[in-house]
Design a protein around this motif. Structure first.
Motif, short mmCIF file in Angstrom:
data_model
loop_
_atom_site.label_atom_id
_atom_site.label_comp_id
_atom_site.label_asym_id
_atom_site.label_seq_id
_atom_site.Cartn_x
_atom_site.Cartn_y
_atom_site.Cartn_z
N VAL A 91 0.84 -1.20 0.00
CA VAL A 91 0.00 0.00 0.00
C VAL A 91 0.88 1.25 0.00
O VAL A 91 0.62 2.22 -0.73
CB VAL A 91 -0.96 -0.01 1.21
N VAL A 125 0.91 4.14 -2.92
CA VAL A 125 0.66 5.54 -2.58
C VAL A 125 1.85 6.41 -2.96
O VAL A 125 1.69 7.50 -3.53
CB VAL A 125 0.32 5.68 -1.08
N SER A 126 3.06 5.96 -2.68
CA SER A 126 4.25 6.73 -3.05
C SER A 126 4.40 6.87 -4.56
O SER A 126 4.72 7.94 -5.06
CB SER A 126 5.51 6.08 -2.48
N CYS A 133 1.98 6.69 -6.87
CA CYS A 133 0.92 7.56 -7.40
C CYS A 133 1.18 9.02 -7.06
O CYS A 133 0.94 9.91 -7.87
CB CYS A 133 -0.44 7.12 -6.85
N THR A 134 1.67 9.28 -5.85
CA THR A 134 1.97 10.65 -5.47
C THR A 134 3.14 11.19 -6.28
O THR A 134 3.14 12.36 -6.67
CB THR A 134 2.26 10.74 -3.96
#
Length: 157
Positions: free
Chosen positions: A116, A120-121, A123-124
């Protein structure tokens, strides 16, 4: 006094977790700046020169990537995105795995939280890279609401 120490500890941990997340997002520019700074330090530039070189190189790598991503289209854009997103996802995985290891004993849950964190990293990092890119239709931000009155506009549909 003990309550203040607990609150400040939580704030400090939150600050360092946020800093780790930012370093994971900017993994490629951070690594490039660190490598250039260490090379400058070992070549005799001194600590100040090494810090200056590292900051300049990392800023240049980030700016160049954003510019190339914004100025080009599909094939080169995908390659530039992968060059920035893959190191960010790997760094996000490693950071999340290490932080999850502090609070949970099971390795399955550690790996789940790490995946996860990697997503998240990544996509950011992609979102930060695409800040300067225009939308594909060329109409601006893509909003159909007027900021002044909030009404919907007919865009010829």
């Amino acid at each position: 006094m003990l309550a203040l120490a607990i609150v400040l500890s939580i704030v400090g941990l939150g600050f360092f977790c946020g800093l780790l997340f930012r370093l994971a997002i900017y993994a490629l520019p951070t690594f490039a700046g660190l490598a250039a700074g260490l090379a400058a330090l070992h070549s005799g530039a001194g600590v100040g020169g090494a810090i200056t070189v590292g900051l300049l190189v990392s800023g240049a790598i980030l700016t160049l990537g954003q510019f190339v991503f914004a100025a080009t289209r599909t094939p080169l854009r995908a390659i530039v995105a992968l060059i920035y997103v893959v190191p960010a996802a790997i760094a996000g995985y490693q950071v999340s795995f290490a932080l999850a290891g502090l609070g949970m004993p099971g390795s399955v849950w550690q790996a789940a939280f790490a995946v996860v964190g990697a997503v998240v990293s990544g996509c950011t990092a992609f979102a930060r890279l695409a800040l300067l890119a225009s939308p594909p239709d060329g109409r601006g931000t893509g909003s159909v609401c007027s900021p002044a009155d909030g009404r919907l506009h007919d865009q010829g549909r």
